[in-house]
Motif scaffolding. Structure first.
Motif, short mmCIF file in Angstrom:
data_model
loop_
_atom_site.label_atom_id
_atom_site.label_comp_id
_atom_site.label_asym_id
_atom_site.label_seq_id
_atom_site.Cartn_x
_atom_site.Cartn_y
_atom_site.Cartn_z
N LEU A 194 0.82 -1.21 0.00
CA LEU A 194 0.00 0.00 0.00
C LEU A 194 0.86 1.26 0.00
N LEU A 195 1.87 1.28 0.85
CA LEU A 195 2.74 2.46 0.93
C LEU A 195 3.52 2.65 -0.36
N ALA A 196 4.00 1.55 -0.95
CA ALA A 196 4.75 1.64 -2.20
C ALA A 196 3.86 2.12 -3.34
N ALA A 197 2.63 1.60 -3.41
CA ALA A 197 1.70 2.04 -4.46
C ALA A 197 1.37 3.52 -4.31
N GLY A 198 1.18 3.95 -3.06
CA GLY A 198 0.91 5.37 -2.81
C GLY A 198 2.07 6.25 -3.24
N THR A 199 3.29 5.79 -2.98
CA THR A 199 4.48 6.55 -3.39
C THR A 199 4.60 6.59 -4.90
N LEU A 200 4.37 5.45 -5.54
CA LEU A 200 4.48 5.37 -7.00
C LEU A 200 3.53 6.36 -7.68
N ILE A 201 2.31 6.46 -7.16
CA ILE A 201 1.32 7.36 -7.77
C ILE A 201 1.49 8.79 -7.27
N GLY A 202 1.57 8.93 -5.94
CA GLY A 202 1.58 10.27 -5.35
C GLY A 202 2.79 11.10 -5.70
N ASP A 203 3.96 10.47 -5.80
CA ASP A 203 5.17 11.23 -6.09
C ASP A 203 5.22 11.73 -7.52
N GLY A 204 4.30 11.25 -8.35
CA GLY A 204 4.18 11.81 -9.69
C GLY A 204 3.67 13.24 -9.68
N PHE A 205 3.07 13.65 -8.56
CA PHE A 205 2.57 15.02 -8.40
C PHE A 205 3.51 15.87 -7.55
N ARG A 206 4.65 15.31 -7.18
CA ARG A 206 5.57 16.01 -6.29
C ARG A 206 6.53 16.89 -7.09
N ALA A 207 6.88 18.04 -6.53
CA ALA A 207 7.80 18.96 -7.21
C ALA A 207 9.21 18.86 -6.67
N THR A 208 9.42 18.03 -5.65
CA THR A 208 10.74 17.90 -5.05
C THR A 208 11.21 16.45 -5.15
N GLY A 209 12.48 16.24 -4.89
CA GLY A 209 13.04 14.90 -4.96
C GLY A 209 13.86 14.70 -6.22
N LEU A 210 14.70 13.69 -6.21
CA LEU A 210 15.60 13.42 -7.34
C LEU A 210 14.79 13.02 -8.56
N LEU A 211 14.97 13.79 -9.64
CA LEU A 211 14.25 13.55 -10.88
C LEU A 211 15.15 12.83 -11.88
N LEU A 212 14.66 11.72 -12.39
CA LEU A 212 15.40 10.92 -13.36
C LEU A 212 14.92 11.25 -14.77
#
Length: 244
Positions: A194-212
């Motif tokens: 659940l946490l991994a799925a939330g990160t996979l989807i939710g971080d697509g809307f994030r403006a911070t973090g390492l971008l590949l």
């Protein structure tokens, strides 16, 4: 965003308070969960507390290693309250190494131990998300959606709240399932999934973090790897349990 709470002449750092409260709750929840799985709760409490403290130190030292010229000039910055001056990967890795080593020494059943740790993992994710929301870190991309929040001069996705909702859902799932008879390890895999799925989807809307390359964040890649591992382990764990 609420970086500080002013009480008279004093200002309390809100993210720090959230981390303190979250850490205490994690220790208490895991201790009680250990009792459900017939593991020594008092010993588990000590191990989790030590692992969390080690994770905080590891996160700060990991960040310091990446910015070592600055910390050589100002060593006292190592104890600054800046929430951004922590390396989440280093902190998570340190927590896993210290906690894993301590648990390995106890020779407890692996999957039952992980099931007992599952609510602590979900609560740690919730704590981190709320601390980021309070500090304004981990903010989302600009949007005009009705639930957008005004942050750093723009209307943005409340990605911290997205993560908090997923973590809260994981806690609810654990609360509804932990007393049911099931294959050891399944609850742990469910919470992590659940946490991994939330990160996979939710971080697509994030403006911070390492971008590949391809506008994919490193956290999404890690989440996808976790999901693949869970999918591979799930049937093997079920088959192994049925053969016993």
């Amino acid at each position: 965003m609420l970086p500080a709470i002013n009480i008279g002449p004093f200002a309390l750092y809100t993210p720090g308070l959230i981390f303190l409260l979250g850490g205490w709750l994690i220790v208490q929840v895991v201790r009680r969960a250990a009792g459900v799985y017939r593991l020594p709760g008092d010993r588990m409490e000590i191990i989790v507390a030590l692992a969390l403290l080690a994770g905080i130190v590891g996160a700060r030292l990991g960040y310091a290693l990446m910015s070592w010229p600055y910390y050589l000039r100002d060593p006292l910055a190592l104890v600054a309250r800046d929430l951004q001056a922590f390396s989440l990967p280093a902190g998570v890795l340190t927590t896993i190494l210290v906690g894993g080593w301590q648990i390995w020494r106890q020779r407890w059943p692996l999957w039952l131990t992980l099931d007992a740790l599952a609510p602590g993992i979900a609560l740690a994710a919730l704590t981190y998300a709320l601390a980021q929301f309070a500090s304004g870190d981990g903010y989302g991309l600009p949007t005009n959606l009705p639930w957008a929040i005004h942050l750093w001069g723009e209307l943005r996705h409340p990605t911290q709240l997205y993560a908090a909702c997923v973590a809260l859902l994981a806690l609810i799932v654990w609360r509804q399932s932990y007393r049911r008879i099931q294959t050891p390890g399944m609850l742990f895999l469910t919470i992590c999934g659940l946490l991994a799925a939330g990160t996979l989807i939710g971080d697509g809307f994030r403006a911070t973090g390492l971008l590949l390359p391809g506008n994919i964040r490193f956290s999404q890649v890690v989440a996808l790897i976790v999901l693949v591992i869970i999918v591979r382990i799930w049937p093997k764990l079920t088959l192994q349990h049925n053969m016993q």
